[in-house]
Design a protein around this motif. Structure first.
Motif, PDB file in Angstrom:
ATOM      1  N   GLY A 148       0.789  -1.527  -0.317  1.00 49.06           N
ATOM      2  CA  GLY A 148      -0.218   0.171  -0.526  1.00 49.06           C
ATOM      3  C   GLY A 148       0.967   0.883   0.428  1.00 49.06           C
ATOM      4  O   GLY A 148       0.723   1.900   0.284  1.00 49.06           O
ATOM      5  N   VAL A 149       1.925   1.016  -0.784  1.00 48.14           N
ATOM      6  CA  VAL A 149       2.798   2.816  -1.072  1.00 48.14           C
ATOM      7  C   VAL A 149       1.666   3.835  -1.406  1.00 48.14           C
ATOM      8  O   VAL A 149       1.062   3.059  -2.720  1.00 48.14           O
ATOM      9  N   ASP A 150       2.331   4.756  -1.298  1.00 46.58           N
ATOM     10  CA  ASP A 150       1.901   5.809  -2.529  1.00 46.58           C
ATOM     11  C   ASP A 150       2.706   6.110  -3.416  1.00 46.58           C
ATOM     12  O   ASP A 150       2.216   6.919  -4.964  1.00 46.58           O
ATOM     13  N   GLU A 151       3.486   6.119  -3.802  1.00 45.86           N
ATOM     14  CA  GLU A 151       4.852   6.551  -4.551  1.00 45.86           C
ATOM     15  C   GLU A 151       5.320   5.541  -4.582  1.00 45.86           C
ATOM     16  O   GLU A 151       6.310   4.674  -3.182  1.00 45.86           O
ATOM     17  N   VAL A 152       5.970   4.558  -6.065  1.00 49.25           N
ATOM     18  CA  VAL A 152       7.398   3.580  -5.329  1.00 49.25           C
ATOM     19  C   VAL A 152       8.634   4.991  -6.469  1.00 49.25           C
ATOM     20  O   VAL A 152       8.725   5.580  -7.444  1.00 49.25           O
ATOM     21  N   ASN A 153      10.067   4.129  -6.043  1.00 48.10           N
ATOM     22  CA  ASN A 153      11.042   4.751  -6.507  1.00 48.10           C
ATOM     23  C   ASN A 153      11.921   3.850  -6.707  1.00 48.10           C
ATOM     24  O   ASN A 153      12.591   3.173  -5.885  1.00 48.10           O
ATOM     25  N   ALA A 154      12.596   3.966  -8.174  1.00 53.66           N
ATOM     26  CA  ALA A 154      13.575   2.736  -8.407  1.00 53.66           C
ATOM     27  C   ALA A 154      14.833   2.933  -8.254  1.00 53.66           C
ATOM     28  O   ALA A 154      14.886   4.869  -8.570  1.00 53.66           O
ATOM     29  N   VAL A 155      15.887   2.501  -8.657  1.00 54.43           N
ATOM     30  CA  VAL A 155      16.802   3.146  -8.387  1.00 54.43           C
ATOM     31  C   VAL A 155      17.980   2.314 -10.071  1.00 54.43           C
ATOM     32  O   VAL A 155      17.818   1.903  -9.762  1.00 54.43           O
ATOM     33  N   VAL A 156      18.458   3.346 -10.565  1.00 55.54           N
ATOM     34  CA  VAL A 156      19.293   2.871 -11.435  1.00 55.54           C
ATOM     35  C   VAL A 156      20.678   4.061 -11.199  1.00 55.54           C
ATOM     36  O   VAL A 156      20.197   4.690 -11.408  1.00 55.54           O
ATOM     37  N   VAL A 157      21.342   2.759 -11.071  1.00 55.54           N
ATOM     38  CA  VAL A 157      23.468   3.410 -11.109  1.00 55.54           C
ATOM     39  C   VAL A 157      24.120   3.689 -12.183  1.00 55.54           C
ATOM     40  O   VAL A 157      23.777   2.890 -12.999  1.00 55.54           O
TER      41      VAL A 157
ATOM     42  N   PHE B 181      13.518  -0.682 -15.232  1.00 54.30           N
ATOM     43  CA  PHE B 181      12.715   0.712 -14.786  1.00 54.30           C
ATOM     44  C   PHE B 181      11.607   0.989 -15.857  1.00 54.30           C
ATOM     45  O   PHE B 181      10.468   1.699 -15.030  1.00 54.30           O
ATOM     46  N   ASP B 182      11.887   0.447 -17.433  1.00 53.47           N
ATOM     47  CA  ASP B 182      10.696   0.222 -18.389  1.00 53.47           C
ATOM     48  C   ASP B 182       9.323  -0.186 -17.483  1.00 53.47           C
ATOM     49  O   ASP B 182       8.028   0.688 -17.977  1.00 53.47           O
ATOM     50  N   ALA B 183       9.924  -1.476 -17.379  1.00 48.72           N
ATOM     51  CA  ALA B 183       8.881  -1.898 -17.059  1.00 48.72           C
ATOM     52  C   ALA B 183       8.027  -2.094 -15.719  1.00 48.72           C
ATOM     53  O   ALA B 183       7.058  -2.176 -15.341  1.00 48.72           O
ATOM     54  N   ILE B 184       8.941  -1.236 -14.057  1.00 48.95           N
ATOM     55  CA  ILE B 184       7.872  -1.053 -13.182  1.00 48.95           C
ATOM     56  C   ILE B 184       7.369   0.440 -13.351  1.00 48.95           C
ATOM     57  O   ILE B 184       6.194   0.369 -12.608  1.00 48.95           O
ATOM     58  N   ALA B 185       8.042   1.778 -14.215  1.00 46.62           N
ATOM     59  CA  ALA B 185       6.916   2.411 -14.798  1.00 46.62           C
ATOM     60  C   ALA B 185       5.987   2.271 -14.667  1.00 46.62           C
ATOM     61  O   ALA B 185       4.477   2.887 -14.911  1.00 46.62           O
TER      62      ALA B 185
ATOM     63  N   SER C 202       8.353   7.322  -9.426  1.00 43.60           N
ATOM     64  CA  SER C 202       9.967   8.523  -9.765  1.00 43.60           C
ATOM     65  C   SER C 202      11.323   7.385  -9.206  1.00 43.60           C
ATOM     66  O   SER C 202      11.169   5.796  -9.588  1.00 43.60           O
ATOM     67  N   VAL C 203      12.305   7.412 -10.285  1.00 40.93           N
ATOM     68  CA  VAL C 203      13.242   7.100 -10.492  1.00 40.93           C
ATOM     69  C   VAL C 203      14.716   7.990  -9.864  1.00 40.93           C
ATOM     70  O   VAL C 203      14.744   9.241 -10.025  1.00 40.93           O
ATOM     71  N   THR C 204      15.846   7.619  -9.095  1.00 42.01           N
ATOM     72  CA  THR C 204      16.729   7.724  -8.605  1.00 42.01           C
ATOM     73  C   THR C 204      17.859   7.633  -9.217  1.00 42.01           C
ATOM     74  O   THR C 204      17.901   6.142  -9.581  1.00 42.01           O
ATOM     75  N   ILE C 205      18.784   8.278  -9.702  1.00 40.98           N
ATOM     76  CA  ILE C 205      20.324   8.370 -10.316  1.00 40.98           C
ATOM     77  C   ILE C 205      20.709   7.931  -9.641  1.00 40.98           C
ATOM     78  O   ILE C 205      21.429   9.529  -9.477  1.00 40.98           O
ATOM     79  N   ALA C 206      21.743   6.742  -9.052  1.00 41.62           N
ATOM     80  CA  ALA C 206      22.097   7.111  -8.037  1.00 41.62           C
ATOM     81  C   ALA C 206      24.092   7.425  -8.762  1.00 41.62           C
ATOM     82  O   ALA C 206      24.272   7.451  -9.793  1.00 41.62           O
ATOM     83  N   ALA C 207      24.713   8.079  -7.642  1.00 44.59           N
ATOM     84  CA  ALA C 207      26.456   7.682  -8.123  1.00 44.59           C
ATOM     85  C   ALA C 207      26.190   9.072 -10.014  1.00 44.59           C
ATOM     86  O   ALA C 207      27.323   8.861 -10.638  1.00 44.59           O
ATOM     87  N   ALA C 208      25.493   9.992  -9.287  1.00 45.71           N
ATOM     88  CA  ALA C 208      25.033  10.846 -10.904  1.00 45.71           C
ATOM     89  C   ALA C 208      26.296  11.791 -10.477  1.00 45.71           C
ATOM     90  O   ALA C 208      26.600  12.387 -11.692  1.00 45.71           O
ATOM     91  N   PHE C 209      26.699  12.085  -9.332  1.00 47.42           N
ATOM     92  CA  PHE C 209      28.154  12.485  -9.397  1.00 47.42           C
ATOM     93  C   PHE C 209      29.324  12.452  -9.134  1.00 47.42           C
ATOM     94  O   PHE C 209      30.483  13.011  -9.216  1.00 47.42           O
TER      95      PHE C 209
ATOM     96  N   HIS D  34      12.490   9.866 -18.408  1.00 47.19           N
ATOM     97  CA  HIS D  34      11.131  11.074 -19.118  1.00 47.19           C
ATOM     98  C   HIS D  34      10.333  10.526 -20.095  1.00 47.19           C
ATOM     99  O   HIS D  34       8.855  10.106 -19.766  1.00 47.19           O
ATOM    100  N   ALA D  35      11.379   9.941 -21.380  1.00 49.49           N
ATOM    101  CA  ALA D  35      10.176   8.440 -21.816  1.00 49.49           C
ATOM    102  C   ALA D  35       9.683   7.459 -21.318  1.00 49.49           C
ATOM    103  O   ALA D  35       8.522   6.790 -22.145  1.00 49.49           O
ATOM    104  N   ALA D  36       9.490   6.844 -20.536  1.00 49.72           N
ATOM    105  CA  ALA D  36       8.947   5.620 -20.175  1.00 49.72           C
ATOM    106  C   ALA D  36       7.882   6.319 -19.178  1.00 49.72           C
ATOM    107  O   ALA D  36       7.232   5.043 -18.586  1.00 49.72           O
ATOM    108  N   GLY D  37       8.383   7.349 -18.466  1.00 51.43           N
ATOM    109  CA  GLY D  37       7.012   7.309 -17.830  1.00 51.43           C
ATOM    110  C   GLY D  37       7.592   8.226 -16.680  1.00 51.43           C
ATOM    111  O   GLY D  37       6.203   8.496 -15.375  1.00 51.43           O
TER     112      GLY D  37
END
Length: 299
Positions: free
Chosen positions: A90-99, A120-124, A135-142, A163-166
């Motif tokens: 019952g989460v309100d949002e999901v956040n996926a991680v892509v390193v 992520f495409d399938a998750i979205a 949402s998606v978190t881009i890890a190690a972005a820096f 963005h293209a995946a929604g």
């Protein structure tokens, strides 16, 4: 300007701590956060409990959180199995991680960056079908502990694909705390161009004492959503001597003193940071709880 502070202490703040807290303490942490005025909370992650025992009770925690119409609970997921668990809980949002780098992504998730994006495409899509924001978190972005500098073009390309995946939101994470304000400005502009119209969020660590400067740089660029962890706990296991996430209470102090609004009681959060430190058996890295607010008022 109003800034939404996403409380990530119950997940990122706890998942790397040696002491595993029981579900009732995690629920109380979330209750305290809600009472302080926090309305978005990354409460749990749905990952392999053998690898991350600190998050093994995700379903129990979600079953006990206070449900209010103005509070949104985020569950972190890495794959479709995690998504299915999150939706069932019952989460309100999901956040996926892509390193953003392959070496780190393989070590962290067992897949390459491209494979993580395919997941992520399938998750979205599945989240959209279920009516849940993703949402998606881009890890190690820096920067990456294994490959060094992360090419900003790589980060922008991942954002474009998300963005293209929604993706409803793109978060850029300084996972090992190496970023500086110039990178914040550069990545903000690149990602906005790559993912037009998609809200941008930042997740900073204070490993090298640049986390708060980076947060203020993001706000100066018009970013309105920032992650932080009560007490400043957490950190990345691949970052030696990591000092954890930027502390919610210290971030609130900076934002409020700059004339911004958050709707959150910084003094209440600082008290929770000290309380959490007692449960973890060590003092909170955050400083507001030690120094106190100025000129003596909360918020």
């Amino acid at each position: 300007m109003h800034t939404t502070v996403v409380e990530v202490g119950p997940r990122d703040g706890l998942q790397n701590e040696e002491r595993v807290l029981p579900a009732d303490v995690k629920i109380e942490l979330i209750e305290r956060s809600v009472a302080a005025g926090i309305t978005r909370i990354e409460a749990v992650s749905f990952v392999n409990p053998a690898r991350v025992p600190q998050m093994a009770d995700a379903e129990e925690v979600m079953a006990g959180v206070p449900r209010r119409g103005d509070v949104s609970y985020i569950g972190l997921v890495l794959n479709r199995r995690g998504l299915d668990r999150a939706l069932a809980a019952g989460v309100d949002e999901v956040n996926a991680v892509v390193v953003a780098t392959d070496t780190f992504c393989v070590r962290n998730q067992g897949v390459t960056t491209d494979q993580a994006m395919e997941a992520f495409d399938a998750i979205a899509k599945a989240a959209a079908d279920a009516g849940v924001r993703c949402s998606v978190t881009i890890a190690a972005a820096f920067g990456c502990p294994f490959e060094g500098e992360t090419p900003p073009e790589r980060v922008a390309e991942i954002a474009r694909r998300a963005h293209a995946a929604g993706a409803h939101e793109v978060a850029l994470a300084d996972t090992i705390g190496v970023g500086v304000p110039g990178q914040v400005r550069d990545l903000t502009r690149r990602v906005r161009a790559a993912a037009p119209g998609t809200p941008l969020r930042f997740h900073f660590h204070n490993t090298r004492n640049t986390g708060y400067a980076n947060a203020l740089a993001a706000v100066a660029e018009g970013v309105t959503v920032l992650d932080a962890a009560t007490g400043g706990f957490g950190g990345c296991p691949f970052a030696p001597a990591a000092t954890g996430n930027i502390a919610t209470e210290d971030l609130l102090y900076a934002l409020h003193r700059e004339g911004g609004s958050t709707g959150i009681d910084a003094t209440a959060v600082a008290a929770t940071g000290a309380w959490l430190g007692e449960h973890l058996g060590k003092p909170a890295p955050a400083l507001l709880g030690r120094a106190g607010p100025f000129p003596g008022i909360a918020g």
